[in-house]
Design a protein around this motif. Sequence first.
Motif, short mmCIF file in Angstrom:
data_model
loop_
_atom_site.label_atom_id
_atom_site.label_comp_id
_atom_site.label_asym_id
_atom_site.label_seq_id
_atom_site.Cartn_x
_atom_site.Cartn_y
_atom_site.Cartn_z
N LYS A 156 -6.14 -6.14 4.59
CA LYS A 156 -5.93 -6.66 5.95
C LYS A 156 -4.75 -7.62 5.88
O LYS A 156 -4.82 -8.67 5.25
CB LYS A 156 -7.17 -7.39 6.45
N THR A 173 -13.08 5.39 -1.13
CA THR A 173 -12.18 4.29 -0.81
C THR A 173 -11.56 3.75 -2.09
O THR A 173 -12.27 3.42 -3.04
CB THR A 173 -12.93 3.16 -0.07
N SER A 230 -4.43 3.33 8.97
CA SER A 230 -4.15 1.96 9.38
C SER A 230 -4.34 1.83 10.89
O SER A 230 -4.16 2.77 11.64
CB SER A 230 -2.73 1.55 9.00
N CYS A 264 -5.06 -3.36 9.59
CA CYS A 264 -6.15 -3.00 8.67
C CYS A 264 -5.82 -1.65 8.05
O CYS A 264 -5.72 -0.65 8.74
CB CYS A 264 -7.47 -2.93 9.43
N LYS A 302 -6.63 1.24 5.05
CA LYS A 302 -7.61 1.78 4.11
C LYS A 302 -6.99 2.98 3.41
O LYS A 302 -6.45 3.88 4.05
CB LYS A 302 -8.88 2.21 4.84
N TYR A 344 -14.58 4.22 8.94
CA TYR A 344 -13.48 3.26 9.14
C TYR A 344 -13.32 2.95 10.63
O TYR A 344 -13.27 1.79 11.03
CB TYR A 344 -12.20 3.86 8.56
N LYS A 396 -9.85 -6.40 0.54
CA LYS A 396 -11.31 -6.43 0.72
C LYS A 396 -11.97 -5.52 -0.29
O LYS A 396 -11.44 -4.63 -0.81
CB LYS A 396 -11.66 -6.00 2.14
N GLN A 442 -8.64 1.43 -1.76
CA GLN A 442 -8.09 0.12 -1.41
C GLN A 442 -8.33 -0.15 0.07
O GLN A 442 -8.26 0.76 0.89
CB GLN A 442 -6.60 0.10 -1.72
N TYR A 443 -8.62 -1.42 0.40
CA TYR A 443 -8.72 -1.85 1.80
C TYR A 443 -8.00 -3.18 1.89
O TYR A 443 -8.34 -4.13 1.17
CB TYR A 443 -10.18 -2.00 2.23
N ARG A 498 -3.85 7.51 3.80
CA ARG A 498 -3.68 6.11 4.21
C ARG A 498 -4.00 6.05 5.70
O ARG A 498 -3.42 6.77 6.50
CB ARG A 498 -2.24 5.66 3.99
N THR A 511 0.86 -1.18 0.00
CA THR A 511 0.00 0.00 0.00
C THR A 511 0.90 1.23 0.00
O THR A 511 2.02 1.20 0.49
CB THR A 511 -0.92 0.04 1.25
N ASN A 522 -15.25 9.47 5.74
CA ASN A 522 -14.78 8.12 5.47
C ASN A 522 -13.99 7.60 6.67
O ASN A 522 -14.14 6.44 7.07
CB ASN A 522 -13.93 8.09 4.20
#
Length: 113
Positions: A98, A93, A68, A83, A85, A44, A113, A95-96, A66, A22, A40
């Motif tokens: 884990k 969003t 996390s 996690c 995002k 999250y 995800k 990218q997500y 970003r 990421t 957002n």
Amino acid sequence: MTSSTRPAADVPGSSAPGEVPTPRGRPGTVEDLTPEQAANYKRYVKKLPAKSEPVQIEILEDGGVRMSAKVPSNNIPGSYADCVKIIDRNGNTVQYVKNTYAPDSSIVHSKMK
């Protein structure tokens, strides 16, 4: 909440074997977010498990963000999930991911995800 620095191994363009990479950015805070990004961010945080650590925020070069959060494992001491995002400058969003780590910090599983 503020962002903290990451280990040297987590620099832009690097990742552990098996980890979904990421983008990385400069440390930021909730105050640095646009209203759309802040909305957002709130979604999250609301969906994270109660035992998660504080959310780390990084501001990306393109104006995106970003976010996390480290989530300790319930049944394996020292194991945790990260996690992550990624949202764009408009609050959407992108990218997500884990990433799950073993107690020795090796990657166990990575899921988009």
